[in-house]
Design a protein around this motif. Sequence first.
Motif, short mmCIF file in Angstrom:
data_model
loop_
_atom_site.label_atom_id
_atom_site.label_comp_id
_atom_site.label_asym_id
_atom_site.label_seq_id
_atom_site.Cartn_x
_atom_site.Cartn_y
_atom_site.Cartn_z
N ARG A 1 -13.06 7.19 -11.22
CA ARG A 1 -13.77 6.14 -10.36
C ARG A 1 -12.56 5.31 -10.04
N ILE A 2 -12.33 5.21 -8.76
CA ILE A 2 -11.07 4.71 -8.36
C ILE A 2 -11.26 3.60 -7.15
N LEU A 3 -10.93 2.45 -7.23
CA LEU A 3 -11.05 1.47 -6.20
C LEU A 3 -9.83 1.29 -5.27
N ILE A 4 -10.26 1.54 -4.07
CA ILE A 4 -9.28 1.43 -3.04
C ILE A 4 -9.36 -0.10 -2.41
N GLU B 1 -12.23 -4.51 1.33
CA GLU B 1 -11.36 -4.62 2.48
C GLU B 1 -10.57 -5.94 2.18
N ASP B 2 -10.56 -6.53 1.08
CA ASP B 2 -9.76 -7.73 0.93
C ASP B 2 -9.53 -8.10 -0.71
N GLY B 3 -8.89 -8.89 -0.94
CA GLY B 3 -8.82 -9.18 -2.43
C GLY B 3 -10.05 -9.83 -2.73
N PRO B 4 -10.56 -10.80 -2.15
CA PRO B 4 -11.86 -11.49 -2.76
C PRO B 4 -12.85 -10.31 -3.12
N LEU C 1 -3.77 -0.54 -4.52
CA LEU C 1 -3.77 -1.86 -4.02
C LEU C 1 -2.76 -2.08 -2.86
N ASP C 2 -3.25 -2.26 -1.83
CA ASP C 2 -2.23 -2.64 -0.73
C ASP C 2 -1.70 -4.03 -0.97
N LEU C 3 -0.30 -3.95 -0.82
CA LEU C 3 0.43 -5.11 -1.18
C LEU C 3 0.04 -6.49 -0.12
N HIS C 4 0.05 -5.99 1.21
CA HIS C 4 -0.03 -6.92 2.24
C HIS C 4 -1.24 -7.09 2.90
N MET C 5 -2.12 -8.21 2.50
CA MET C 5 -3.48 -8.32 3.14
C MET C 5 -3.62 -9.66 3.60
N PRO C 6 -4.25 -9.89 4.39
CA PRO C 6 -4.30 -11.44 4.88
C PRO C 6 -5.05 -12.63 4.00
N LEU C 7 -5.91 -12.32 3.26
CA LEU C 7 -6.70 -13.37 2.50
C LEU C 7 -5.99 -13.71 0.97
N MET C 8 -5.51 -12.22 0.31
CA MET C 8 -5.02 -12.23 -0.73
C MET C 8 -3.89 -11.22 -0.78
N SER C 9 -2.90 -11.30 -1.41
CA SER C 9 -2.06 -10.01 -1.52
C SER C 9 -2.28 -8.92 -2.57
N GLY C 10 -1.86 -7.94 -2.64
CA GLY C 10 -2.21 -7.01 -3.68
C GLY C 10 -1.81 -7.59 -4.86
N LEU C 11 -0.56 -8.18 -4.96
CA LEU C 11 0.10 -8.56 -6.07
C LEU C 11 -1.06 -9.61 -6.81
N GLU C 12 -1.36 -10.71 -5.98
CA GLU C 12 -2.16 -11.58 -6.50
C GLU C 12 -3.48 -11.08 -7.11
N VAL C 13 -4.16 -9.98 -6.47
CA VAL C 13 -5.19 -9.28 -7.00
C VAL C 13 -4.91 -8.99 -8.46
N VAL D 1 0.21 0.32 -2.90
CA VAL D 1 0.23 1.04 -1.59
C VAL D 1 0.77 0.06 -0.67
N THR D 2 2.05 0.71 -0.08
CA THR D 2 2.72 -0.33 0.98
C THR D 2 3.55 0.39 1.88
N ALA D 3 3.69 -0.16 3.16
CA ALA D 3 4.61 0.45 4.01
C ALA D 3 5.85 -0.30 3.97
N ASP D 4 5.71 -1.46 3.10
CA ASP D 4 7.07 -2.32 2.87
C ASP D 4 8.16 -1.81 2.04
#
Length: 150
Positions: free
Chosen positions: A4-7, A33-36, A52-64, A83-86
């Motif tokens: 079971r994997i969370l995207i 679709e976002d950190g919260p 975890l996508d690293l760059h998201m608008p409401l909360m970064s993947g690192l913060e999550v 998971v990042t394009a950076d």
Amino acid sequence: MDLRILIVDDEPANRQVLEQALTAFGHRAAVAEDGPVALELLARSRFDAVLLDLHMPLMSGLEVLRRFRAARGPNRETPAACVTADVLTRRPDAYLDLGFQAFLAKPVQIAKLAAVIDKITASSIAEQRRLRTAAKLTALQRRMGALPLA
């Protein structure tokens, strides 16, 4: 192995590609679709891994990652892949220093996704096998009248 994997990704196309790939591998995927939203899911349900996508608008993947590691929920020890394009800001191994267990560059290559899932869930898979074996042994002992094995 059925994992079971969370995207967690703010881009619908990225979530869809990852979900389809994981399903094709035989896993069950949940999406946020976002950190919260991710933190809500992580507080309620047990996952074998988190992408975890690293760059998201409401909360970064690192913060999550930091928040679910600090929480008392069921996923405190769940492995997570960044998971990042950076790919220019940090070296891939620098993400491990941030607390991720793996790094995936976007666009995600399916073979690399499979390798990362195998890598970060290896201990989870071993634990699942151990628990299944113990459950089978217990069931067998019950059927045999709890006879000890010699």
